[in-house]
Design a protein around this motif. Structure first.
Motif, PDB file in Angstrom:
ATOM      1  N   TYR A  47      12.593  -1.392   6.550  1.00  0.00           N
ATOM      2  CA  TYR A  47      11.363  -1.767   5.852  1.00  0.00           C
ATOM      3  C   TYR A  47      10.991  -3.188   6.268  1.00  0.00           C
ATOM      4  O   TYR A  47      11.836  -4.091   6.252  1.00  0.00           O
ATOM      5  N   ILE A  64      10.637  -4.673  -2.193  1.00  0.00           N
ATOM      6  CA  ILE A  64       9.577  -3.707  -1.876  1.00  0.00           C
ATOM      7  C   ILE A  64       8.514  -3.702  -2.966  1.00  0.00           C
ATOM      8  O   ILE A  64       7.309  -3.725  -2.681  1.00  0.00           O
ATOM      9  N   GLU A  86       4.590  -4.602  -2.410  1.00  0.00           N
ATOM     10  CA  GLU A  86       3.589  -3.531  -2.452  1.00  0.00           C
ATOM     11  C   GLU A  86       2.625  -3.669  -3.629  1.00  0.00           C
ATOM     12  O   GLU A  86       1.444  -3.337  -3.512  1.00  0.00           O
ATOM     13  N   TRP A  87       3.116  -4.154  -4.769  1.00  0.00           N
ATOM     14  CA  TRP A  87       2.265  -4.240  -5.965  1.00  0.00           C
ATOM     15  C   TRP A  87       1.919  -5.681  -6.348  1.00  0.00           C
ATOM     16  O   TRP A  87       1.215  -5.909  -7.326  1.00  0.00           O
ATOM     17  N   LEU A 100      10.848   5.216  -2.745  1.00  0.00           N
ATOM     18  CA  LEU A 100       9.862   4.236  -2.292  1.00  0.00           C
ATOM     19  C   LEU A 100       9.663   4.283  -0.786  1.00  0.00           C
ATOM     20  O   LEU A 100       8.545   4.163  -0.297  1.00  0.00           O
ATOM     21  N   ILE A 101      10.755   4.461  -0.025  1.00  0.00           N
ATOM     22  CA  ILE A 101      10.658   4.475   1.439  1.00  0.00           C
ATOM     23  C   ILE A 101      11.378   5.688   2.003  1.00  0.00           C
ATOM     24  O   ILE A 101      12.249   6.267   1.359  1.00  0.00           O
ATOM     25  N   LYS A 103       9.531   3.425   5.969  1.00  0.00           N
ATOM     26  CA  LYS A 103       8.107   3.387   5.666  1.00  0.00           C
ATOM     27  C   LYS A 103       7.858   3.829   4.225  1.00  0.00           C
ATOM     28  O   LYS A 103       8.548   4.718   3.711  1.00  0.00           O
ATOM     29  N   LEU A 104       6.864   3.217   3.592  1.00  0.00           N
ATOM     30  CA  LEU A 104       6.517   3.582   2.232  1.00  0.00           C
ATOM     31  C   LEU A 104       6.090   5.043   2.189  1.00  0.00           C
ATOM     32  O   LEU A 104       5.267   5.488   2.989  1.00  0.00           O
ATOM     33  N   LEU A 157       4.803   6.566  -0.589  1.00  0.00           N
ATOM     34  CA  LEU A 157       3.779   6.785  -1.596  1.00  0.00           C
ATOM     35  C   LEU A 157       2.380   6.764  -0.987  1.00  0.00           C
ATOM     36  O   LEU A 157       2.080   5.937  -0.121  1.00  0.00           O
ATOM     37  N   LYS A 181       0.141   4.850  -5.376  1.00  0.00           N
ATOM     38  CA  LYS A 181       0.274   3.408  -5.597  1.00  0.00           C
ATOM     39  C   LYS A 181      -0.651   2.943  -6.719  1.00  0.00           C
ATOM     40  O   LYS A 181      -0.269   2.113  -7.552  1.00  0.00           O
TER      41      LYS A 181
END
Length: 243
Positions: free
Chosen positions: A73, A117, A121-122, A212-213, A218-219, A221, A226
């Motif tokens: 990641y 992560i 991501e958020w 998650l990955i 790789k993500l 979702l 998301k």
């Protein structure tokens, strides 16, 4: 544990953390006579602390722990290195025993990876709980409203979903009693073991994320998923539904 999946005798003797751990039942390192960085054992039962070293079934290694995948990641390998967590297991005189590996090491690297992560991501800063008793219940909190717990189920047998869900609900009740207010919780497995979509359960209070990955780091979702997770972070407890 995360910083020392393998170690030397000199480190074991001279490091205070090693000495303390070595005095606790089940936390003695194993000798790695050939400086091996992986081995296999067979647990007597799924939840047993006993292992049969003459058989196979459970691998103890960087690859089996999910570490190798996590390092794919973007940015996570460097983050591990910044925290002095080895991104590969180097040959040495000692190696984690199965109890250390299953009960401590896997969870520690999963927690570090999950936080990295999630925050990336958020764009939400995750914080420890002020009260140690609450930190024993869940890994982090977000905005004093949502508890977050990261799992590292890579390579483990299928979990009893309903049993795990009820356990989480019980911990959530404890958190609410301890703090005197309502909480929601996100349970997120780091490396996906299936392609299940995020699921909201227990009257909108628990959001379960099966991964998650993927194995390429790789993500997994979708943009819509998301957004769903982002809404859960900011919604009131009774505003969620599993749709």
């Amino acid at each position: 544990m995360a910083k020392h999946p393998t170690a030397s005798e000199e480190e074991r003797i001279g490091n205070a953390v090693f000495k303390r751990r070595n005095d606790e039942s089940g936390f003695q390192y194993l000798p790695a006579e050939k400086h091996e960085t992986k081995y296999e054992v067979k647990p007597d039962t799924r939840d047993s602390g006993c292992f049969d070293f003459s058989k196979i079934g459970m691998e103890i290694s960087a690859e089996a722990s999910g570490l190798t995948i996590m390092c794919r990641y973007p940015g996570l390998k460097t983050h591990f290195e910044d925290l002095e967590i080895p991104t590969e297991w180097l040959p040495n005189e000692l190696i984690l025993n199965p109890v250390q590996y299953r009960n401590l090491y896997r969870g520690q690297i999963g927690e570090v990876a999950g936080q990295f992560i999630f925050e990336k991501e958020w764009r939400q800063k995750l914080q420890d709980f002020d009260d140690l008793a609450n930190n024993e219940l869940f890994d982090f909190q977000c905005q004093g409203e949502v508890a977050i717990d990261f799992k590292n189920w890579q390579g483990q047998p299928n979990k009893d979903t309903e049993k795990e869900r009820q356990h989480v609900a019980q911990k959530l009740r404890h958190l609410q009693v301890n703090t005197g207010r309502e909480w929601r919780v996100i349970i997120a497995n780091v490396v996906a073991i299936n392609k299940g979509k995020p699921t909201i359960t227990i009257d909108g209070k628990i959001l379960e994320i099966s991964g998650l990955i993927d194995e390429q780091g790789k993500l997994v979702l979708t943009p819509e998923q998301k957004i769903q997770i982002g809404r859960f972070l900011h919604a009131r407890p009774n505003d969620n539904s599993d749709d």
